[in-house]
Design a protein around this motif. Structure first.
Motif, PDB file in Angstrom:
ATOM      1  N   TRP A  48       0.825  -1.212   0.000  1.00 26.66           N
ATOM      2  CA  TRP A  48       0.000   0.000   0.000  1.00 26.66           C
ATOM      3  C   TRP A  48       0.860   1.264   0.000  1.00 26.66           C
ATOM      4  O   TRP A  48       1.994   1.261   0.495  1.00 26.66           O
ATOM      5  CB  TRP A  48      -0.961   0.001   1.186  1.00 26.66           C
ATOM      6  N   ASP A  56       3.799   8.841   7.987  1.00 25.90           N
ATOM      7  CA  ASP A  56       4.369   7.495   7.879  1.00 25.90           C
ATOM      8  C   ASP A  56       4.963   7.234   6.500  1.00 25.90           C
ATOM      9  O   ASP A  56       5.533   6.177   6.256  1.00 25.90           O
ATOM     10  CB  ASP A  56       3.312   6.412   8.130  1.00 25.90           C
ATOM     11  N   GLN A  57       4.761   8.190   5.601  1.00 27.75           N
ATOM     12  CA  GLN A  57       5.229   7.951   4.237  1.00 27.75           C
ATOM     13  C   GLN A  57       6.740   7.913   4.222  1.00 27.75           C
ATOM     14  O   GLN A  57       7.423   8.677   4.904  1.00 27.75           O
ATOM     15  CB  GLN A  57       4.727   9.047   3.313  1.00 27.75           C
ATOM     16  N   TRP A  58       7.269   7.088   3.409  1.00 24.22           N
ATOM     17  CA  TRP A  58       8.678   6.787   3.450  1.00 24.22           C
ATOM     18  C   TRP A  58       9.214   6.874   2.035  1.00 24.22           C
ATOM     19  O   TRP A  58       9.196   5.884   1.315  1.00 24.22           O
ATOM     20  CB  TRP A  58       8.805   5.357   3.994  1.00 24.22           C
ATOM     21  N   ALA A  63       4.495   0.341   1.154  1.00 25.70           N
ATOM     22  CA  ALA A  63       4.796  -0.592   2.247  1.00 25.70           C
ATOM     23  C   ALA A  63       4.372  -1.991   1.814  1.00 25.70           C
ATOM     24  O   ALA A  63       3.437  -2.155   1.033  1.00 25.70           O
ATOM     25  CB  ALA A  63       4.040  -0.181   3.501  1.00 25.70           C
ATOM     26  N   LEU A  64       5.045  -2.995   2.343  1.00 20.74           N
ATOM     27  CA  LEU A  64       4.694  -4.384   2.015  1.00 20.74           C
ATOM     28  C   LEU A  64       4.464  -5.183   3.287  1.00 20.74           C
ATOM     29  O   LEU A  64       5.205  -5.051   4.253  1.00 20.74           O
ATOM     30  CB  LEU A  64       5.833  -5.059   1.241  1.00 20.74           C
ATOM     31  N   PHE A  65       3.454  -6.025   3.248  1.00 22.70           N
ATOM     32  CA  PHE A  65       3.287  -7.065   4.270  1.00 22.70           C
ATOM     33  C   PHE A  65       2.997  -8.363   3.535  1.00 22.70           C
ATOM     34  O   PHE A  65       1.967  -8.498   2.871  1.00 22.70           O
ATOM     35  CB  PHE A  65       2.150  -6.721   5.231  1.00 22.70           C
ATOM     36  N   ARG A  66       3.917  -9.301   3.599  1.00 29.81           N
ATOM     37  CA  ARG A  66       3.784 -10.546   2.856  1.00 29.81           C
ATOM     38  C   ARG A  66       4.054 -11.743   3.743  1.00 29.81           C
ATOM     39  O   ARG A  66       4.880 -11.657   4.669  1.00 29.81           O
ATOM     40  CB  ARG A  66       4.785 -10.566   1.679  1.00 29.81           C
ATOM     41  N   GLN A 103       8.643 -16.236   1.375  1.00 29.44           N
ATOM     42  CA  GLN A 103       8.256 -14.829   1.368  1.00 29.44           C
ATOM     43  C   GLN A 103       8.791 -14.086   0.147  1.00 29.44           C
ATOM     44  O   GLN A 103       8.114 -13.225  -0.411  1.00 29.44           O
ATOM     45  CB  GLN A 103       8.778 -14.171   2.651  1.00 29.44           C
ATOM     46  N   ARG A 110       8.328  -5.000  -5.122  1.00 25.09           N
ATOM     47  CA  ARG A 110       8.525  -3.551  -5.019  1.00 25.09           C
ATOM     48  C   ARG A 110       9.899  -3.163  -5.543  1.00 25.09           C
ATOM     49  O   ARG A 110      10.884  -3.851  -5.279  1.00 25.09           O
ATOM     50  CB  ARG A 110       8.417  -3.158  -3.542  1.00 25.09           C
TER      51      ARG A 110
ATOM     52  N   LEU D  13       7.970   6.565  14.893  1.00 27.44           N
ATOM     53  CA  LEU D  13       8.000   5.240  14.281  1.00 27.44           C
ATOM     54  C   LEU D  13       8.704   4.293  15.255  1.00 27.44           C
ATOM     55  O   LEU D  13       9.842   4.563  15.669  1.00 27.44           O
ATOM     56  CB  LEU D  13       8.777   5.285  12.963  1.00 27.44           C
ATOM     57  N   MET D  15      10.350   1.817  14.748  1.00 27.05           N
ATOM     58  CA  MET D  15      11.680   1.478  14.233  1.00 27.05           C
ATOM     59  C   MET D  15      12.798   2.267  14.915  1.00 27.05           C
ATOM     60  O   MET D  15      13.886   1.744  15.135  1.00 27.05           O
ATOM     61  CB  MET D  15      11.711   1.732  12.737  1.00 27.05           C
ATOM     62  N   VAL D  75      11.163  -9.791   8.384  1.00 24.27           N
ATOM     63  CA  VAL D  75      11.110  -8.720   7.384  1.00 24.27           C
ATOM     64  C   VAL D  75       9.881  -7.845   7.603  1.00 24.27           C
ATOM     65  O   VAL D  75       9.936  -6.619   7.461  1.00 24.27           O
ATOM     66  CB  VAL D  75      11.088  -9.337   5.969  1.00 24.27           C
ATOM     67  N   ASN D  76       8.774  -8.439   7.985  1.00 24.72           N
ATOM     68  CA  ASN D  76       7.546  -7.667   8.172  1.00 24.72           C
ATOM     69  C   ASN D  76       7.638  -6.754   9.401  1.00 24.72           C
ATOM     70  O   ASN D  76       7.112  -5.632   9.378  1.00 24.72           O
ATOM     71  CB  ASN D  76       6.340  -8.602   8.306  1.00 24.72           C
ATOM     72  N   GLU D  79       9.537  -3.751   8.370  1.00 22.79           N
ATOM     73  CA  GLU D  79       8.732  -2.925   7.467  1.00 22.79           C
ATOM     74  C   GLU D  79       7.675  -2.143   8.247  1.00 22.79           C
ATOM     75  O   GLU D  79       7.551  -0.931   8.116  1.00 22.79           O
ATOM     76  CB  GLU D  79       8.059  -3.849   6.434  1.00 22.79           C
ATOM     77  N   LEU D  80       6.906  -2.849   9.041  1.00 27.01           N
ATOM     78  CA  LEU D  80       5.771  -2.209   9.722  1.00 27.01           C
ATOM     79  C   LEU D  80       6.235  -1.221  10.783  1.00 27.01           C
ATOM     80  O   LEU D  80       5.618  -0.168  10.956  1.00 27.01           O
ATOM     81  CB  LEU D  80       4.864  -3.272  10.353  1.00 27.01           C
ATOM     82  N   ARG D  83       6.555   2.136   9.458  1.00 27.52           N
ATOM     83  CA  ARG D  83       5.388   2.686   8.771  1.00 27.52           C
ATOM     84  C   ARG D  83       4.313   3.208   9.703  1.00 27.52           C
ATOM     85  O   ARG D  83       3.412   3.920   9.276  1.00 27.52           O
ATOM     86  CB  ARG D  83       4.747   1.595   7.896  1.00 27.52           C
ATOM     87  N   ILE D  84       4.357   2.769  10.941  1.00 28.73           N
ATOM     88  CA  ILE D  84       3.257   3.063  11.852  1.00 28.73           C
ATOM     89  C   ILE D  84       3.687   4.179  12.802  1.00 28.73           C
ATOM     90  O   ILE D  84       4.672   4.029  13.519  1.00 28.73           O
ATOM     91  CB  ILE D  84       2.933   1.789  12.680  1.00 28.73           C
TER      92      ILE D  84
END
Lengths: 283, 283, 283, 283
Positions: A48, A56-58, A63-66, A103, A110, D13, D15, D75-76, D79-80, D83-84
């Motif tokens: 997304w 939060d934009q980077w 962003a990916l969640f897989r 994964q 991306r 964040l 992170m 990895v998630n 990432e997250l 983003r949060i």
């Protein structure tokens, strides 16, 4: 084969489309109707874009969640898809055509601002893999993480100019794959529906060498959807230029979904959408 | 709901039955025909007894290999089922009825020499869980690792004498569950097919309070199977007392598979097999 | 970096060496003493050969069980390593140097009758990956499943004749990697301890371009071990030609373990073992 | 044992704190210095509250992202956590003291608006489990999903009034556990540092029956931190009432971190923070 959904429009929670409709993407993970395989349980992905101005934009990157578990049982997917507000997202459920369930093989992929997801396959991919991999620009090569034809098609398209002219790049990528397959005597090389986005526009491609492409649908204008489905609450609040592109319709919404024509592509963008023929080109 | 297979007879590689038949257990993990759900992708398990005299044998306990990924994509399951020779094994593919997808919820379950696997559900289990758990013998309680109704039914049966008289214990376990459900005003409490073994004999139970039990089949005598299916190579080499009990037949083997009657149990054992009615008893 | 263990000798349960010694491989997964990293929690693998004449033997190929969870918490590894009797096995615990934690990146790797596992790294591998991959024989290329330097070193060695002359092939593989790194101005290209086997003999290699190689040890003759450690029960029952090669000793067994010399290789085989210098060769 | 971090203050964040400090929580997952175990690789969790007025907010409930892989390789999570944006979050890395590595055993736990995470253990928990579980209010019982002492301590505290008077409830929970252990002749029953929050205030508890509790630190006022660490960029932008409570300091920030005294609790809240003695009470 796989199923996927691309959303562009008024920011919503992805959960609304992934879980709630009668034939939602999660329902399709166990009961796909139009695919080669009814089960799409070999991993999933959600990608997304943050809203412009969102803290939060980077760097404009999506962003990916897989994950590798089936989408239907993934607790984190359910949780996150109900927490993230986004106006442009991709969701994908995978049915492996041979490459490992891991994964790095989950869609979307991306690169910089670009996302890519795919349903379909390159015929006899194991035979063509090495030659196609060599055609990827050496500067892009180290970014390849997995072993799917899908990700390789993305990097071939990037090599052939995706970031500057996506349609032309995809047409050349198809041409390159078909040409390489020809050399190996492999017919009907390409079978694909693909979505790609730069965070502003979203392109949906439907193509197969045999001209019997996997299904691809897009939602017609929201007013029609609202008239036909007064009970679909989420529709009331989204803007008129909201669009959904999806492997198969999310419900028996007669009149609400239109098939993307054979060998065509569409562009979802601010202003008028477009649909045009897709023509493979010599790479 | 789930699908399962119990094998007893001439030692074979489980792969022969899990992967090779037309409607093998692996095929049933994506395309079950007789279950409530076509997809059984919420984990799997393989449990087996070593041969008597086998140096790998470990106190007579069966070995377990269980995982949370779908059976169809698990590389280790494929590998191991082609490496282990065993004359008595259970295989299970899970479709969760609500409890989490985690290894501790995968069948078969083990206690000492005993294995147990289940297809079905206790109605409104969340409501009954606490009360049923209290009925487990406190000395057995710490051995419970997961959160399924299936494992709890196993420990209730152990509490009620499974190791001494399996049929009587299961009949009392059913009685206890139905009685507890009655108190809560829950009808049709029990729906089950269960296999259990001590490494020598294997019991298969089919029962439901509503007398509309999930399907359960057993292979008829091997000679019939051989006559009907001269091409099924594996059958040529197994002994005449080899038996398979399974949620649904492994292929369109008309005449080769017989349904276990409603509310019955069968015993696979050295000497004559038996089938008898199953009668819930007050616990 | 990683830790590994290769066993050759009297058939035993791998559990004896993986879990029981004071500084077992499982202990090393959290508390390695001689590695770059104390934690080796990025997956594990067990590979073993069946005994000659064993009905489970499958074309002479070794069996593999590999997973991505840390070895210390993997319930199936504990279970299986206590069930499989084998006279030749490899065990590996991984600490990723960058490539993803996924099953296809777990050691040991297998090709036909051959197994391979590795501790170390190719310097600046991302930069060299493409060029080294191109050097793999195109007929072997489709067998590569993961993205590690370790697996690629295996396929380069196979390309350069591993199956016919393992030492010569590994020497040429090292030469090729060093030569390729030289072209890119990358110093100290190779850092490796490697084990490989064909099911009869096992080779252990210790090498680094900088001549500061990771540790590698082998057990001296079993009689010495027995004298020094009368309490190590497992030793009593193994034959005199049993050998263990391991990244770091399994306990403070002074005198029981000898370091493989810098830039050397050893062969464990029926008859006398051998240790020789290892000399990179132009590929 | 485990490590955890609770943050309350200016939205950031996660992170920034999980990955960037020299001795970040991710670093602690492999190299904890003050814990019983240096490795905390048995799963992780991130729980966070949305900002008031945030469209993603969902009934005031915190969001959870939990997984079973080691935090360092997920990895998630990486990432997250980048983003949060959140002003109140919990992060936890787990080192199992015996219960299985599964998502339902990962911290933080959630009930309504409340989150809970724990480091420590109840002594001889297997022996006390059944009796303590019985003390949970039957209406709360069905919400228990895992098998840890940590989650059970949460549900006991909820039973004893956590939502109305958290300190009193935790004091009664400790009293109940110690009393139950006493009956079984188990000394030194409780060892805990616990964080809990309702989305507005955060409580940090440090206690052990033996008065030798696991370490717990909190950041002193941000001005001091800024003076001591002009290079810690993140500190420049957070408000003065921002607080971090953590199992061990995120770096050698002498003067920046203060130990929570033995058998005490602190409250991070709008207005003045508080630290008080913690006194077990008869349940």
């Amino acid at each position: 084969m796989c199923r996927w959904l691309a959303y562009s429009g008024t920011p919503i929670l992805p959960m609304e489309l992934l879980y709630k409709p009668e034939h939602s993407l999660i329902d399709q993970s166990r009961h796909a109707r139009m695919g080669v395989e009814t089960t799409n349980g070999d991993g999933f992905g959600l990608g997304w874009y943050a809203e412009p101005g969102d803290p939060d934009q980077w760097d404009g990157q999506p962003a990916l969640f897989r994950g590798t578990s089936p989408a239907w049982s993934d607790v984190n997917l359910r949780e996150l898809s109900g927490r993230i507000h986004t106006g442009l997202f991709f969701a994908h459920i995978r049915a492996s055509t041979g490459s490992p369930v891991q994964q790095t093989n989950c869609h979307p992929f991306r690169h910089g601002r670009w996302m890519w997801m795919h349903n379909g396959a390159i015929a006899h991919f194991a035979e063509l893999h090495r030659e196609l991999l060599l055609a990827v620009d050496p500067s892009l090569y180290p970014s390849i993480q997995g072993s799917t034809d899908s990700e390789l098609m993305f990097y071939l398209s990037l090599t052939l100019g995706l970031e500057h002219d996506p349609v032309h790049a995809v047409e050349r990528m198809i041409g390159l794959v078909e040409q390489t397959a020809d050399k190996h005597g492999i017919p009907d090389a390409m079978q694909m529906t693909v979505a790609t986005s730069d965070g502003v526009r979203t392109w949906g491609f439907r193509y197969s060498t045999s001209r019997r492409s996997r299904s691809l649908f897009y939602s017609t204008d929201v007013n029609t959807l609202r008239r036909l489905h007064p009970d679909f609450a989420e529709l009331r609040e989204v803007s008129e230029d909201t669009r959904i592109v999806v492997s198969e319709p999310l419900g028996p919404l007669s009149g609400a979904w239109q098939a993307v024509p054979e060998s065509s592509y569409g562009v979802v963008q601010p202003g008028d959408d477009e649909i045009h023929p897709l023509v493979p080109r010599a790479a």
